[in-house]
Design a protein around this motif. Structure first.
Motif, mmCIF file in Angstrom:
data_model
loop_
_atom_site.group_PDB
_atom_site.id
_atom_site.type_symbol
_atom_site.label_atom_id
_atom_site.label_comp_id
_atom_site.label_asym_id
_atom_site.label_seq_id
_atom_site.Cartn_x
_atom_site.Cartn_y
_atom_site.Cartn_z
ATOM 1 N N PHE A 86 5.272 7.118 -0.962
ATOM 2 C CA PHE A 86 4.229 7.243 -1.842
ATOM 3 C C PHE A 86 3.046 6.353 -1.497
ATOM 4 O O PHE A 86 3.591 5.152 -0.840
ATOM 5 C CB PHE A 86 4.583 6.972 -3.276
ATOM 6 N N THR A 87 1.748 6.663 -1.648
ATOM 7 C CA THR A 87 0.904 5.908 -1.243
ATOM 8 C C THR A 87 0.309 5.053 -2.532
ATOM 9 O O THR A 87 0.284 5.745 -3.554
ATOM 10 C CB THR A 87 -0.227 6.587 -0.559
ATOM 11 N N ILE A 88 -0.402 3.994 -2.446
ATOM 12 C CA ILE A 88 -0.950 3.239 -3.498
ATOM 13 C C ILE A 88 -2.316 2.884 -3.375
ATOM 14 O O ILE A 88 -2.634 2.196 -2.436
ATOM 15 C CB ILE A 88 -0.182 1.913 -3.873
ATOM 16 N N SER A 89 -3.197 3.739 -4.175
ATOM 17 C CA SER A 89 -4.662 3.687 -3.771
ATOM 18 C C SER A 89 -5.371 2.569 -4.595
ATOM 19 O O SER A 89 -4.611 1.931 -5.441
ATOM 20 C CB SER A 89 -5.264 4.922 -4.277
ATOM 21 N N GLN A 90 -6.652 2.092 -4.369
ATOM 22 C CA GLN A 90 -7.319 1.338 -4.797
ATOM 23 C C GLN A 90 -7.563 1.453 -6.440
ATOM 24 O O GLN A 90 -7.860 0.407 -7.054
ATOM 25 C CB GLN A 90 -8.798 1.180 -4.201
ATOM 26 N N ASP A 91 -7.366 2.721 -6.761
ATOM 27 C CA ASP A 91 -7.436 2.603 -8.475
ATOM 28 C C ASP A 91 -6.153 2.854 -8.940
ATOM 29 O O ASP A 91 -5.940 3.426 -10.118
ATOM 30 C CB ASP A 91 -8.537 4.361 -8.553
ATOM 31 N N ASN A 92 -5.119 2.191 -8.347
ATOM 32 C CA ASN A 92 -3.881 1.989 -9.069
ATOM 33 C C ASN A 92 -3.041 3.035 -9.213
ATOM 34 O O ASN A 92 -1.963 3.180 -9.659
ATOM 35 C CB ASN A 92 -3.945 1.324 -10.469
ATOM 36 N N LYS A 93 -3.559 4.442 -8.438
ATOM 37 C CA LYS A 93 -2.618 5.480 -8.337
ATOM 38 C C LYS A 93 -1.513 5.458 -7.651
ATOM 39 O O LYS A 93 -1.779 5.071 -6.321
ATOM 40 C CB LYS A 93 -3.660 6.786 -8.307
ATOM 41 N N ILE A 94 -0.432 6.167 -7.756
ATOM 42 C CA ILE A 94 0.653 6.443 -6.863
ATOM 43 C C ILE A 94 0.997 7.842 -6.647
ATOM 44 O O ILE A 94 1.171 8.349 -7.572
ATOM 45 C CB ILE A 94 1.961 5.831 -7.565
ATOM 46 N N LYS A 146 -2.917 -6.855 -9.212
ATOM 47 C CA LYS A 146 -1.922 -5.947 -9.932
ATOM 48 C C LYS A 146 -0.592 -6.309 -9.552
ATOM 49 O O LYS A 146 -0.243 -6.423 -8.404
ATOM 50 C CB LYS A 146 -2.343 -4.678 -9.444
ATOM 51 N N LEU A 147 0.287 -6.193 -10.528
ATOM 52 C CA LEU A 147 1.879 -6.353 -10.335
ATOM 53 C C LEU A 147 2.426 -4.877 -10.514
ATOM 54 O O LEU A 147 2.424 -4.285 -11.525
ATOM 55 C CB LEU A 147 2.373 -7.410 -11.241
ATOM 56 N N PHE A 148 3.220 -4.659 -9.307
ATOM 57 C CA PHE A 148 3.855 -3.275 -9.325
ATOM 58 C C PHE A 148 5.295 -3.357 -9.658
ATOM 59 O O PHE A 148 5.813 -4.365 -8.823
ATOM 60 C CB PHE A 148 3.577 -2.429 -8.062
ATOM 61 N N VAL A 149 5.911 -2.747 -10.603
ATOM 62 C CA VAL A 149 7.548 -2.892 -10.803
ATOM 63 C C VAL A 149 7.815 -1.626 -10.645
ATOM 64 O O VAL A 149 7.638 -0.894 -11.755
ATOM 65 C CB VAL A 149 7.682 -3.455 -12.364
ATOM 66 N N ALA A 150 8.679 -1.455 -9.796
ATOM 67 C CA ALA A 150 9.474 -0.321 -9.445
ATOM 68 C C ALA A 150 11.128 -0.306 -9.894
ATOM 69 O O ALA A 150 11.558 -1.258 -9.517
ATOM 70 C CB ALA A 150 9.457 0.194 -8.042
ATOM 71 N N GLY A 151 11.376 0.328 -10.956
ATOM 72 C CA GLY A 151 12.505 0.498 -11.307
ATOM 73 C C GLY A 151 13.308 1.419 -10.720
ATOM 74 O O GLY A 151 13.033 2.627 -10.533
ATOM 75 N N TYR A 152 14.841 1.130 -10.706
ATOM 76 C CA TYR A 152 15.739 1.967 -10.110
ATOM 77 C C TYR A 152 16.148 3.255 -11.095
ATOM 78 O O TYR A 152 16.976 4.047 -10.792
ATOM 79 C CB TYR A 152 17.191 1.349 -9.651
ATOM 80 N N ASP A 153 15.338 3.418 -12.093
ATOM 81 C CA ASP A 153 15.410 4.743 -12.892
ATOM 82 C C ASP A 153 14.133 5.525 -12.434
ATOM 83 O O ASP A 153 13.947 6.839 -13.110
ATOM 84 C CB ASP A 153 15.253 4.295 -14.490
ATOM 85 N N GLY A 154 13.573 5.146 -11.385
ATOM 86 C CA GLY A 154 12.547 6.076 -10.675
ATOM 87 C C GLY A 154 11.070 5.853 -11.548
ATOM 88 O O GLY A 154 10.328 6.739 -11.298
ATOM 89 N N THR A 161 0.985 -1.019 0.161
ATOM 90 C CA THR A 161 0.043 -0.114 0.057
ATOM 91 C C THR A 161 0.819 1.374 -0.036
ATOM 92 O O THR A 161 0.342 2.373 0.000
ATOM 93 C CB THR A 161 -1.016 -0.075 1.117
ATOM 94 N N SER A 162 2.183 0.937 -0.031
ATOM 95 C CA SER A 162 3.127 2.236 0.082
ATOM 96 C C SER A 162 4.299 1.682 -0.618
ATOM 97 O O SER A 162 4.965 0.817 -0.798
ATOM 98 C CB SER A 162 3.239 2.584 1.512
ATOM 99 N N LEU A 163 5.140 2.877 -1.336
ATOM 100 C CA LEU A 163 6.410 2.617 -1.595
ATOM 101 C C LEU A 163 7.359 4.053 -1.249
ATOM 102 O O LEU A 163 7.040 5.015 -0.909
ATOM 103 C CB LEU A 163 6.340 2.953 -3.508
ATOM 104 N N ALA A 164 8.484 3.451 -0.755
ATOM 105 C CA ALA A 164 9.481 4.343 -0.330
ATOM 106 C C ALA A 164 10.823 4.500 -1.210
ATOM 107 O O ALA A 164 11.263 3.438 -1.892
ATOM 108 C CB ALA A 164 10.156 3.895 1.165
#
Length: 476
Positions: free
Chosen positions: A58-66, A344-352, A45-48
């Protein structure tokens, strides 16, 4: 402006490196956007994110928004962990690598700080325990008062700080390498403070580990990266075995279970993220009546007569679903969550850049990308995020067609005074808009930006005061 959809693997800023006539750009500008760490919280539910000059939540909402909720000027944050959706965060900076700071980010205060004998390599949190991993020792803190409850000493050399902590309070297991030569795993009960079982997971040293939400399943990968295994954290039984690939070795970056523990995703330095389905043989879908299905069944029937390595290759399951990355080789961290009744799959890259994919839990196959987010813009400490929603199918070249509105600010030094070029651009794949030399508009101060009390204080280890223990209760 399709450069973002096909971003270079060298980093989020790589697309503007050639903006100046001499092909150079201020290294200080680029370095402040170097991502040092990216971590999802325990329930996705959150990304740092930590960079050279700041860290953000950052927060991750139910509508996929960050959405960004916090941004703090703080140098070289290499470890940042948030406790679920609470205000408690644990920080480590490269400028003070032996110092752990526990902060209440909503109040902008420091709860406590601890110094350790050696560099902190990893920090893990759940509602009951805080784990600090050094190369040859692990410290277990009580989350309620932050006191050290137990120290695991003489840990086999663990230079990467590899460890995993279950987020489940009832099964609060810690896993760490039991050997630096083979893929043995030591499971430790952080509630009873007693060692549990030893699991012989792989023949090669471990590269990645992750617990499921229940804390009863542990996924592992070795430094070869060809096989992913799932074990019982209670008795060590091997529950599932999946083959990521056969032809080449890969570096596994991240493992993540779905909330219901039915799916397991693995990202690596290859161009594909694999998603495996944890299904018992009786739950697997019947094979198609084709010669390939017949051939596969016959191979499985005779597998036990073949050498061990050959039989393992024949009986290991392949991925159920997959994602083709736009930037193969980019380091990533992944997480899965069910939002609006869809996995949903969230993929956070080290390019931001964070990409969100929809997983078809019925048919599998290639996952559909539904959105893409840029975690930082060109201006320091900016809270503006660029969002791309892709609802159209890929064309034959694998590119997305989309429209994007983005604000660009570029600082260029051409052997003279620094010039600022800015533009508000609205473009598609086939358009280009020249930059103007007008000054950028002043952004209103956002109420969600906070500056930590210690952000302007030297980060030398001698300047960290030991604060009293926090009162009992939750951090909200």
């Amino acid at each position: 402006m399709s450069a973002l959809a096909n971003r270079p693997s060298s980093g989020a800023m790589g697309g503007i490196a050639g903006s100046s006539t001499d092909g150079s750009i201020d290294n200080n500008v680029l370095s402040q956007y170097k991502v040092l760490t990216l971590t999802f919280n325990q329930d996705c539910t959150s990304l740092a994110m930590g960079t050279r000059k700041t860290y953000a939540l950052f927060t991750i909402s139910q509508d996929n928004k960050i959405d960004e909720i916090y941004d703090c000027a703080y140098d070289d944050v290499c470890i940042i962990e948030r406790l679920f959706s609470s205000s408690l965060t644990a920080l480590v900076s490269n400028q003070a690598p032996r110092k752990l700071k526990v902060c209440h980010f909503k109040k902008g205060t420091e709860i406590c700080s601890y110094s350790f004998a050696n560099t902190i390599l990893a920090v893990k949190l759940n509602r009951l325990r805080l784990i600090v991993c050094l190369e040859e020792s692990i410290y277990i803190h009580n989350m309620r008062d932050m006191k050290v409850l137990h120290t695991i000493r003489d840990v086999p050399s663990n230079r990467e700080g590899l460890c995993a902590l279950s987020s489940n309070s009832d099964n609060s297991y810690l896993a760490y390498p039991g050997s630096s030569i083979t893929g043995e795993i030591q499971v430790f009960d952080t509630l009873s403070l007693k060692p549990g079982i030893m699991i012989s997971a792989h023949e090669s040293p471990l590269a990645a580990m992750a617990f499921d939400m229940s804390g009863t399943k542990l996924a592992t990968a070795s430094n070869k990266g060809t096989v992913i295994r799932v074990h019982s954290a209670v008795d060590g039984t091997r529950l599932f075995e999946f083959r990521r690939g056969v032809r080449r070795v890969a570096t596994i970056y991240s493992l993540a279970f779905s909330p219901d523990s039915v799916f397991l995703a693995a990202s690596s330095n290859t161009e594909t993220i694999h998603i495996f389905r944890l299904a018992n043989p009786k739950e697997k879908a019947p094979e198609e009546a084709t010669w390939m299905g017949y051939f596969g069944r016959k191979l499985s029937d005779v597998a036990h007569y073949l050498p061990k390595q050959t039989s393992e290759v024949l009986t290991q399951d392949r991925s159920f679903a997959f994602v083709h990355l736009q930037s193969p080789g980019m380091k990533t961290t992944i997480s899965m969550n069910v939002l609006n009744k869809t996995l949903k799959l969230f993929v956070a890259g080290y390019d931001g850049v964070v990409c969100v994919y929809e997983v078809n839990t019925i048919d599998g196959g290639e996952c559909k990308q539904i959105s893409q987010y840029l975690l930082f813009s060109m201006s320091p400490n900016s809270t503006n995020q660029q969002t791309i929603t892709t609802n159209e199918a890929r064309n034959s070249t694998g590119k997305y067609k989309f429209y994007i509105s983005i604000y660009i600010r570029i600082s260029i030094n051409l052997d003279g005074p620094t010039k600022i070029y800015s533009a508000n651009v609205i473009a598609n794949d086939n358009t280009s808009v020249p930059l103007s030399s007008t000054p950028p508009p002043t952004s209103p101060t956002s109420g969600k930006n906070h500056v930590h009390q210690s952000s302007n204080i030297s980060i030398d280890e001698q300047n960290f005061p030991r604060l009293p223990s926090p009162p009992q209760g939750v951090y909200d």
